[in-house]
Design a protein around this motif. Structure first.
Motif, PDB file in Angstrom:
ATOM      1  N   UNK A 176      17.538 -48.503   2.647  1.00 45.45           N
ATOM      2  CA  UNK A 176      18.155 -48.158   1.360  1.00 45.45           C
ATOM      3  C   UNK A 176      17.967 -49.305   0.372  1.00 45.45           C
ATOM      4  N   UNK A 177      18.175 -50.525   0.843  1.00 46.21           N
ATOM      5  CA  UNK A 177      18.041 -51.694  -0.027  1.00 46.21           C
ATOM      6  C   UNK A 177      16.624 -51.815  -0.596  1.00 46.21           C
ATOM      7  N   UNK A 178      15.624 -51.629   0.258  1.00 49.50           N
ATOM      8  CA  UNK A 178      14.244 -51.756  -0.210  1.00 49.50           C
ATOM      9  C   UNK A 178      13.878 -50.628  -1.170  1.00 49.50           C
ATOM     10  N   UNK A 179      14.312 -49.403  -0.869  1.00 50.71           N
ATOM     11  CA  UNK A 179      14.018 -48.280  -1.759  1.00 50.71           C
ATOM     12  C   UNK A 179      14.726 -48.439  -3.104  1.00 50.71           C
ATOM     13  N   UNK A 180      15.935 -49.020  -3.077  1.00 51.62           N
ATOM     14  CA  UNK A 180      16.708 -49.203  -4.312  1.00 51.62           C
ATOM     15  C   UNK A 180      15.996 -50.127  -5.289  1.00 51.62           C
ATOM     16  N   UNK A 181      15.205 -51.055  -4.773  1.00 49.56           N
ATOM     17  CA  UNK A 181      14.478 -51.985  -5.647  1.00 49.56           C
ATOM     18  C   UNK A 181      13.431 -51.260  -6.491  1.00 49.56           C
ATOM     19  N   UNK A 182      13.064 -50.053  -6.076  1.00 46.86           N
ATOM     20  CA  UNK A 182      12.077 -49.268  -6.818  1.00 46.86           C
ATOM     21  C   UNK A 182      12.742 -48.262  -7.757  1.00 46.86           C
ATOM     22  N   UNK A 183      14.061 -48.173  -7.692  1.00 47.60           N
ATOM     23  CA  UNK A 183      14.775 -47.240  -8.557  1.00 47.60           C
ATOM     24  C   UNK A 183      14.744 -47.689 -10.013  1.00 47.60           C
ATOM     25  N   UNK A 217      14.628 -38.412  -7.562  1.00 48.25           N
ATOM     26  CA  UNK A 217      13.787 -39.310  -6.748  1.00 48.25           C
ATOM     27  C   UNK A 217      14.651 -40.130  -5.782  1.00 48.25           C
ATOM     28  N   UNK A 218      14.166 -40.300  -4.571  1.00 45.35           N
ATOM     29  CA  UNK A 218      14.920 -41.052  -3.555  1.00 45.35           C
ATOM     30  C   UNK A 218      15.206 -42.485  -4.004  1.00 45.35           C
ATOM     31  N   UNK A 219      14.237 -43.213  -4.595  1.00 48.24           N
ATOM     32  CA  UNK A 219      14.563 -44.580  -5.052  1.00 48.24           C
ATOM     33  C   UNK A 219      15.710 -44.608  -6.061  1.00 48.24           C
ATOM     34  N   UNK A 220      15.771 -43.632  -6.972  1.00 45.10           N
ATOM     35  CA  UNK A 220      16.866 -43.587  -7.941  1.00 45.10           C
ATOM     36  C   UNK A 220      18.197 -43.301  -7.258  1.00 45.10           C
ATOM     37  N   UNK A 221      18.178 -42.450  -6.246  1.00 43.44           N
ATOM     38  CA  UNK A 221      19.399 -42.171  -5.490  1.00 43.44           C
ATOM     39  C   UNK A 221      19.863 -43.417  -4.738  1.00 43.44           C
ATOM     40  N   UNK A 222      18.930 -44.126  -4.133  1.00 41.67           N
ATOM     41  CA  UNK A 222      19.278 -45.357  -3.411  1.00 41.67           C
ATOM     42  C   UNK A 222      19.865 -46.393  -4.363  1.00 41.67           C
ATOM     43  N   UNK A 223      19.221 -46.571  -5.505  1.00 50.21           N
ATOM     44  CA  UNK A 223      19.679 -47.523  -6.506  1.00 50.21           C
ATOM     45  C   UNK A 223      21.087 -47.161  -6.994  1.00 50.21           C
ATOM     46  N   UNK A 224      21.300 -45.902  -7.307  1.00 51.38           N
ATOM     47  CA  UNK A 224      22.587 -45.458  -7.836  1.00 51.38           C
ATOM     48  C   UNK A 224      23.682 -45.562  -6.796  1.00 51.38           C
ATOM     49  N   UNK A 225      23.357 -45.209  -5.564  1.00 46.35           N
ATOM     50  CA  UNK A 225      24.338 -45.300  -4.482  1.00 46.35           C
ATOM     51  C   UNK A 225      24.761 -46.748  -4.263  1.00 46.35           C
TER      52      UNK A 225
END
Length: 349
Positions: A191-198, A230-238
């Motif tokens: 989640x942390x790595x994907x959030x960096x792309x959000x 998008x999954x990265x945006x969801x990870x970032x927002x979460x």
């Protein structure tokens, strides 16, 4: 059983076994707080699934002996060099806890060593204090099974706020299952790595209730968005929403207790974004955020060994008795073992 003398205990070396969830760890620590070994094996389930108690227990049963041998080799020690064996009594998953407790009991019996049951949550705090040098900070404890805001007072780690439903780590884990992120090395890391792309923040429910937090409603809202965002945006927002909630109640507890420093412990404490947000908050309060890396944030055997030594050394000092083993009937496990259930005999501040 023939027990070590208090003098040997106070200068002794303790082996600790941790296995309350999917991390199996064995650590060896001496009386100076030097970590002589800290080895670990992680049970990694398939993407989209979580780790079940039976499968996790089998993993621990398979690897615990070889991990104890590896820890002793790493430290350059033999069982005769130890003064005690510590293990996680709880909280945690029943079957994995039981597997590690049995291994600890058998090792203690084979080598005529005292056996020390340790509270998992307290062990996280004491390991954090050891490796960071934090003296008396507020503690944010965030992991797969626990979310608590803690401050020490009058021989107890007092809980000032906590989750009223699921833990923050469990929230992140369940989100990973929804979107199919890998469990290797951990869902939270993915989640942390994907959030960096959000790139876009999606408003989500912000549920702070006094000093407590709630994550289940937020998780349900995220689930409704899976597939349309998008999954990265969801990870970032979460991440941003969940961590903002945690920082808010942490700062409120610090204000209540008159503290300017905070120590973050538990597996989710490895998250760099959470550490950054806490550091910003503490800087505004003219304090510091004490953080550790994955060696000590994530469940490990060294934290159990160190807390076990703190327990037996305080008993030796207080009682002056060579009979330092806990009664065998007390060397059990429990899935529910509150942080504030433990009398902190080794602190005088």
């Amino acid at each position: 059983m023939t027990m070590s003398s208090p003098e040997n205990i106070l200068d002794g070396i303790v082996l600790g076994i941790e296995g309350s969830a999917n991390k199996l760890g064995v650590g060896i620590v001496n009386s100076k707080g030097e970590i002589l070994a800290n080895v670990r094996r992680t049970f990694v389930p398939e993407p989209g699934t979580g780790f079940q108690p039976r499968e996790t227990a089998r993993h621990h049963q398979k690897h615990v002996v070889e991990l104890m041998e590896e820890a002793l080799r790493t430290a350059g020690l033999r069982p005769i060099d130890l003064c005690a064996v510590a293990y996680t009594k709880g909280p945690g998953m029943g079957a994995p806890l039981q597997s590690c407790a049995i291994a600890a009991r058998m090792f203690a019996l084979m080598h005529d060593l005292p056996l020390v049951p340790v509270n998992h949550c307290v062990a996280h705090i004491e390991m954090g204090r050891l490796v960071t040098g934090a003296v008396n900070p507020a503690v944010l404890y965030v992991s797969g099974g626990n979310t608590q805001i803690i401050s020490y007072s009058e021989k107890r780690y007092r809980i000032f706020g906590e989750t009223i439903d699921i833990a923050v780590g469990n929230c992140l884990d369940r989100f990973c299952r929804m979107v199919g992120l890998s469990n290797d090395p951990s869902p939270g890391y993915q989640v942390e790595q994907a959030a960096k792309k959000g790139r876009h923040y999606i408003p989500l429910p912000y549920s702070v209730k006094g000093m407590d937090v709630s994550f289940s409603g937020l998780l349900s809202s995220v689930q409704d968005l899976v597939g349309s965002k998008p999954v990265p945006d969801l990870c970032f927002s979460l991440q941003e929403t969940v961590f903002a909630m945690l920082v808010e109640i942490t700062e409120r507890a610090m204000a209540h207790c008159g503290q300017s420093d905070v120590l973050v412990v538990g597996g989710v404490g490895c998250n760099e974004r959470l550490q950054e947000m806490l550091a910003t908050m503490c800087t505004d309060r003219c304090g510091r955020a004490f953080c550790t890396d994955e060696r000590f944030c994530i469940d490990n055997g060294a934290m159990i060994a160190w807390t076990g030594w703190l327990q037996i050394s305080s008993v030796a000092r207080l009682n002056g008795s060579p009979k330092l083993a806990w009664p065998w009937e007390d060397c059990t496990v429990t899935q529910r073992f509150r942080t504030d259930d433990v009398l902190i005999t080794w602190r005088d501040d």
